[in-house]
Motif scaffolding. Structure first.
Motif, PDB file in Angstrom:
ATOM      1  N   ILE A  51       0.860  -1.191   0.000  1.00 60.29           N
ATOM      2  CA  ILE A  51       0.000   0.000   0.000  1.00 60.29           C
ATOM      3  C   ILE A  51       0.894   1.239   0.000  1.00 60.29           C
ATOM      4  CG2 ILE A  51      -1.629   1.370   1.363  1.00 60.29           C
ATOM      5  CD1 ILE A  51      -2.784  -1.236   2.429  1.00 60.29           C
ATOM      6  N   SER A  52       0.540   2.227  -0.820  1.00 63.10           N
ATOM      7  CA  SER A  52       1.237   3.504  -0.782  1.00 63.10           C
ATOM      8  C   SER A  52       0.254   4.609  -1.149  1.00 63.10           C
ATOM      9  CB  SER A  52       2.444   3.505  -1.717  1.00 63.10           C
ATOM     10  OG  SER A  52       3.266   4.633  -1.477  1.00 63.10           O
ATOM     11  N   TYR A  53       0.740   5.838  -1.185  1.00 67.67           N
ATOM     12  CA  TYR A  53      -0.141   6.984  -1.426  1.00 67.67           C
ATOM     13  C   TYR A  53       0.682   8.165  -1.918  1.00 67.67           C
ATOM     14  CZ  TYR A  53       1.747   8.132   3.181  1.00 67.67           C
ATOM     15  OH  TYR A  53       2.609   8.379   4.228  1.00 67.67           O
ATOM     16  N   GLY A  54       0.016   9.154  -2.492  1.00 70.42           N
ATOM     17  CA  GLY A  54       0.723  10.345  -2.979  1.00 70.42           C
ATOM     18  C   GLY A  54       0.087  10.891  -4.239  1.00 70.42           C
ATOM     19  N   GLY A  55       0.920  11.422  -5.137  1.00 69.21           N
ATOM     20  CA  GLY A  55       0.432  12.030  -6.366  1.00 69.21           C
ATOM     21  C   GLY A  55       0.533  11.077  -7.545  1.00 69.21           C
ATOM     22  N   THR A  56      -0.204  11.365  -8.601  1.00 71.77           N
ATOM     23  CA  THR A  56      -0.218  10.471  -9.765  1.00 71.77           C
ATOM     24  C   THR A  56       0.860  10.816 -10.790  1.00 71.77           C
ATOM     25  OG1 THR A  56      -1.960  11.832 -10.744  1.00 71.77           O
ATOM     26  CG2 THR A  56      -2.635   9.851  -9.548  1.00 71.77           C
ATOM     27  N   GLN A  57       1.697  11.819 -10.508  1.00 74.84           N
ATOM     28  CA  GLN A  57       2.891  12.069 -11.331  1.00 74.84           C
ATOM     29  C   GLN A  57       4.078  11.313 -10.738  1.00 74.84           C
ATOM     30  OE1 GLN A  57       3.351  14.465 -13.922  1.00 74.84           O
ATOM     31  NE2 GLN A  57       1.457  15.628 -13.885  1.00 74.84           N
ATOM     32  N   SER A  58       3.849  10.637  -9.619  1.00 80.66           N
ATOM     33  CA  SER A  58       4.923  10.081  -8.802  1.00 80.66           C
ATOM     34  C   SER A  58       5.758   9.014  -9.508  1.00 80.66           C
ATOM     35  CB  SER A  58       4.321   9.493  -7.517  1.00 80.66           C
ATOM     36  OG  SER A  58       5.275   8.764  -6.790  1.00 80.66           O
ATOM     37  N   ASN A  59       7.082   9.190  -9.442  1.00 82.00           N
ATOM     38  CA  ASN A  59       7.997   8.149  -9.921  1.00 82.00           C
ATOM     39  C   ASN A  59       7.986   6.959  -8.974  1.00 82.00           C
ATOM     40  OD1 ASN A  59       8.871   9.728 -12.122  1.00 82.00           O
ATOM     41  ND2 ASN A  59      10.362  10.783 -10.834  1.00 82.00           N
ATOM     42  N   ALA A  60       7.790   7.223  -7.677  1.00 83.92           N
ATOM     43  CA  ALA A  60       7.736   6.142  -6.689  1.00 83.92           C
ATOM     44  C   ALA A  60       6.552   5.227  -6.969  1.00 83.92           C
ATOM     45  CB  ALA A  60       7.637   6.722  -5.278  1.00 83.92           C
ATOM     46  N   MET A  61       5.410   5.806  -7.298  1.00 79.70           N
ATOM     47  CA  MET A  61       4.215   5.025  -7.618  1.00 79.70           C
ATOM     48  C   MET A  61       4.503   4.035  -8.741  1.00 79.70           C
ATOM     49  SD  MET A  61       0.719   6.477  -9.385  1.00 79.70           S
ATOM     50  CE  MET A  61       1.700   6.968 -10.822  1.00 79.70           C
ATOM     51  N   LEU A  62       5.126   4.504  -9.803  1.00 81.03           N
ATOM     52  CA  LEU A  62       5.420   3.651 -10.953  1.00 81.03           C
ATOM     53  C   LEU A  62       6.435   2.570 -10.592  1.00 81.03           C
ATOM     54  CD1 LEU A  62       5.150   2.935 -13.919  1.00 81.03           C
ATOM     55  CD2 LEU A  62       6.803   4.731 -14.456  1.00 81.03           C
ATOM     56  N   ALA A  63       7.450   2.939  -9.822  1.00 81.73           N
ATOM     57  CA  ALA A  63       8.464   1.961  -9.420  1.00 81.73           C
ATOM     58  C   ALA A  63       7.852   0.864  -8.548  1.00 81.73           C
ATOM     59  CB  ALA A  63       9.600   2.652  -8.674  1.00 81.73           C
ATOM     60  N   ILE A  64       6.970   1.257  -7.629  1.00 77.92           N
ATOM     61  CA  ILE A  64       6.314   0.265  -6.766  1.00 77.92           C
ATOM     62  C   ILE A  64       5.423  -0.651  -7.591  1.00 77.92           C
ATOM     63  CG2 ILE A  64       4.726  -0.067  -4.825  1.00 77.92           C
ATOM     64  CD1 ILE A  64       5.720   2.723  -3.807  1.00 77.92           C
ATOM     65  N   ALA A  65       4.708  -0.064  -8.565  1.00 80.90           N
ATOM     66  CA  ALA A  65       3.846  -0.871  -9.441  1.00 80.90           C
ATOM     67  C   ALA A  65       4.675  -1.901 -10.204  1.00 80.90           C
ATOM     68  CB  ALA A  65       3.092   0.036 -10.406  1.00 80.90           C
ATOM     69  N   ALA A  66       5.835  -1.479 -10.697  1.00 82.47           N
ATOM     70  CA  ALA A  66       6.709  -2.399 -11.439  1.00 82.47           C
ATOM     71  C   ALA A  66       7.249  -3.488 -10.523  1.00 82.47           C
ATOM     72  CB  ALA A  66       7.851  -1.616 -12.084  1.00 82.47           C
ATOM     73  N   MET A  67       7.622  -3.108  -9.300  1.00 82.29           N
ATOM     74  CA  MET A  67       8.113  -4.093  -8.335  1.00 82.29           C
ATOM     75  C   MET A  67       7.038  -5.118  -8.003  1.00 82.29           C
ATOM     76  SD  MET A  67       9.341  -3.546  -4.374  1.00 82.29           S
ATOM     77  CE  MET A  67       7.671  -3.056  -3.868  1.00 82.29           C
ATOM     78  N   CYS A  68       5.819  -4.654  -7.739  1.00 87.43           N
ATOM     79  CA  CYS A  68       4.726  -5.566  -7.379  1.00 87.43           C
ATOM     80  C   CYS A  68       4.387  -6.505  -8.527  1.00 87.43           C
ATOM     81  CB  CYS A  68       3.499  -4.764  -6.948  1.00 87.43           C
ATOM     82  SG  CYS A  68       3.704  -3.955  -5.343  1.00 87.43           S
ATOM     83  N   LYS A  69       4.452  -6.002  -9.742  1.00 87.02           N
ATOM     84  CA  LYS A  69       4.223  -6.849 -10.906  1.00 87.02           C
ATOM     85  C   LYS A  69       5.265  -7.963 -10.949  1.00 87.02           C
ATOM     86  CE  LYS A  69       2.540  -7.698 -15.133  1.00 87.02           C
ATOM     87  NZ  LYS A  69       1.148  -8.089 -15.410  1.00 87.02           N
ATOM     88  N   ARG A  70       6.505  -7.598 -10.684  1.00 85.58           N
ATOM     89  CA  ARG A  70       7.609  -8.564 -10.701  1.00 85.58           C
ATOM     90  C   ARG A  70       7.471  -9.593  -9.576  1.00 85.58           C
ATOM     91  NH1 ARG A  70      13.684  -6.234 -10.657  1.00 85.58           N
ATOM     92  NH2 ARG A  70      12.841  -5.227 -12.528  1.00 85.58           N
ATOM     93  N   LYS A  71       7.024  -9.130  -8.399  1.00 86.28           N
ATOM     94  CA  LYS A  71       6.960 -10.011  -7.231  1.00 86.28           C
ATOM     95  C   LYS A  71       5.646 -10.775  -7.124  1.00 86.28           C
ATOM     96  CE  LYS A  71       9.877  -9.700  -4.362  1.00 86.28           C
ATOM     97  NZ  LYS A  71      11.198 -10.342  -4.160  1.00 86.28           N
ATOM     98  N   TYR A 112      -8.714  12.933   3.404  1.00 85.74           N
ATOM     99  CA  TYR A 112      -7.466  12.302   2.966  1.00 85.74           C
ATOM    100  C   TYR A 112      -6.436  12.170   4.087  1.00 85.74           C
ATOM    101  CZ  TYR A 112      -3.309  11.400   0.086  1.00 85.74           C
ATOM    102  OH  TYR A 112      -2.165  10.866  -0.449  1.00 85.74           O
ATOM    103  N   ARG A 113      -6.135  13.256   4.775  1.00 83.11           N
ATOM    104  CA  ARG A 113      -5.068  13.241   5.787  1.00 83.11           C
ATOM    105  C   ARG A 113      -5.364  12.225   6.894  1.00 83.11           C
ATOM    106  NH1 ARG A 113      -1.103  16.934   7.344  1.00 83.11           N
ATOM    107  NH2 ARG A 113      -1.916  18.467   5.866  1.00 83.11           N
ATOM    108  N   ASP A 114      -6.592  12.253   7.401  1.00 83.25           N
ATOM    109  CA  ASP A 114      -6.958  11.318   8.474  1.00 83.25           C
ATOM    110  C   ASP A 114      -6.946   9.875   7.982  1.00 83.25           C
ATOM    111  OD1 ASP A 114      -7.223  13.348  10.307  1.00 83.25           O
ATOM    112  OD2 ASP A 114      -9.405  13.530  10.065  1.00 83.25           O
ATOM    113  N   PHE A 115      -7.386   9.677   6.751  1.00 82.83           N
ATOM    114  CA  PHE A 115      -7.400   8.318   6.202  1.00 82.83           C
ATOM    115  C   PHE A 115      -5.991   7.759   6.098  1.00 82.83           C
ATOM    116  CE2 PHE A 115      -7.099   5.281   2.747  1.00 82.83           C
ATOM    117  CZ  PHE A 115      -8.108   4.385   3.068  1.00 82.83           C
ATOM    118  N   ILE A 116      -5.064   8.550   5.563  1.00 82.10           N
ATOM    119  CA  ILE A 116      -3.679   8.108   5.410  1.00 82.10           C
ATOM    120  C   ILE A 116      -3.068   7.806   6.789  1.00 82.10           C
ATOM    121  CG2 ILE A 116      -1.352   8.789   4.687  1.00 82.10           C
ATOM    122  CD1 ILE A 116      -3.353   8.094   2.391  1.00 82.10           C
ATOM    123  N   SER A 117      -3.369   8.624   7.764  1.00 84.39           N
ATOM    124  CA  SER A 117      -2.839   8.415   9.115  1.00 84.39           C
ATOM    125  C   SER A 117      -3.331   7.107   9.727  1.00 84.39           C
ATOM    126  CB  SER A 117      -3.239   9.584  10.024  1.00 84.39           C
ATOM    127  OG  SER A 117      -2.696  10.794   9.554  1.00 84.39           O
TER     128      SER A 117
END
Length: 284
Positions: A51-71, A112-117
């Motif tokens: 699980i992660s969160y943030g913006g949809t321009q995020s490089n981290a989001m894409l990297a995590i998606a690629a990692m999860c696909k691999r794993k 959003y803030r309370d949900f993420i917390s």
């Protein structure tokens, strides 16, 4: 772990070295590859969901998606509500992440803030939460490996540079290489915000130098001066991302004079959508 090569470029009359972490993988590259090192080494049967969160321009989001696909792991990503344009675009990090299997969940801005917390209160032992931008203590191991590669490369420089979102990469790199000066600059928020993010992980070491941006830049907003730096870098022979790299290079050119080894953060997959936004703004 892949030991990325080092290139040399000339920019505005100065020589710079570049640690080519952008060449590691089309999506799982750069500092995100380093931050996710521990999870990449984790046996696939130890986890079932990230699980992660943030913006949809995020490089981290894409990297995590690629990692999860691999794993073979599920990946849930939470954001504030998106526009129809963002959801239906067929370019950029969001588009690629969805195609890699990411489940995207929108949360109303007021909640959003309370949900993420509260996310950590509902997970089980098969689920791992990655904070926005990959800012987790587990990132330290991957950056220690990067530090070893830099030391073994024996490049005749004593200054490094890497841009900062949360500052995780710059912080752990400076801790791992106390004999080097490590330059960074805030690309999300200001210097005060960056220091707060770093101090949440560890005391900031003396060899970490935070360069003040020339002016306040809003993250992911097109700026003509950033496009100009991007083009100069491209002409030198290497493509850099349009979100983080221009601010770092601008600061390096204006506030340093020694030879520097720049750690390429990857993220060039997001340039496709960013260049469209530059065109729409009338910047050529």
């Amino acid at each position: 772990m892949i030991n990325s090569p080092i290139s040399k470029i000339r920019l505005e009359g100065r020589d710079f070295y570049v640690k080519r972490d952008d060449l590691i993988d089309p999506f799982l590259a750069g500092n995100k590859y380093r931050k996710l090192y521990t999870l990449l080494k984790t046996p696939s049967n130890k986890l079932s969901k990230i699980i992660s969160y943030g913006g949809t321009q995020s490089n981290a989001m894409l990297a995590i998606a690629a990692m999860c696909k691999r794993k073979g792991w599920k990946f849930e990503y939470y954001t504030k509500p998106l526009s129809i344009t963002q959801k239906t675009s067929n370019v950029g990090n969001y588009y690629h992440s969805i195609n890699l299997g990411m489940k995207h969940i929108e949360i109303e801005e007021a909640l959003y803030r309370d949900f993420i917390s509260s996310l950590s209160l509902t997970i089980d032992t098969q689920t791992f939460i990655i904070d926005q931008g990959g800012a987790v203590e587990e990132a330290q191991k991957g950056l220690e490996v990067l530090a070893q590669e830099i030391t073994q490369a024996n490049v005749n420089v004593k200054s490094l540079a890497t841009p900062s979102g949360t500052g995780t990469t710059a912080l752990f790199l400076a801790l791992s290489l106390p004999e080097f000066k490590v330059y960074t600059t805030p690309c999300v928020g200001d210097v005060k915000y960056l220091k707060e993010q770093m101090q949440a992980l560890h005391k900031i070491p003396d060899n970490l130098v935070i360069l003040q941006p020339s002016k306040k830049h809003h993250f992911a907003k097109p700026y003509p001066e950033f496009l100009e730096i991007y083009k100069k870098l491209l002409a030198s022979g290497i493509e850099f991302d349009l979100l983080y790299a221009p601010g770092m290079w601008e600061a390096l050119l204006a506030q340093t004079d020694e030879e520097v080894l720049y750690i390429h953060s990857g993220g060039v997959s997001g340039n496709e959508s960013m260049l469209i936004r530059y065109e729409q703004k009338g910047f050529k």
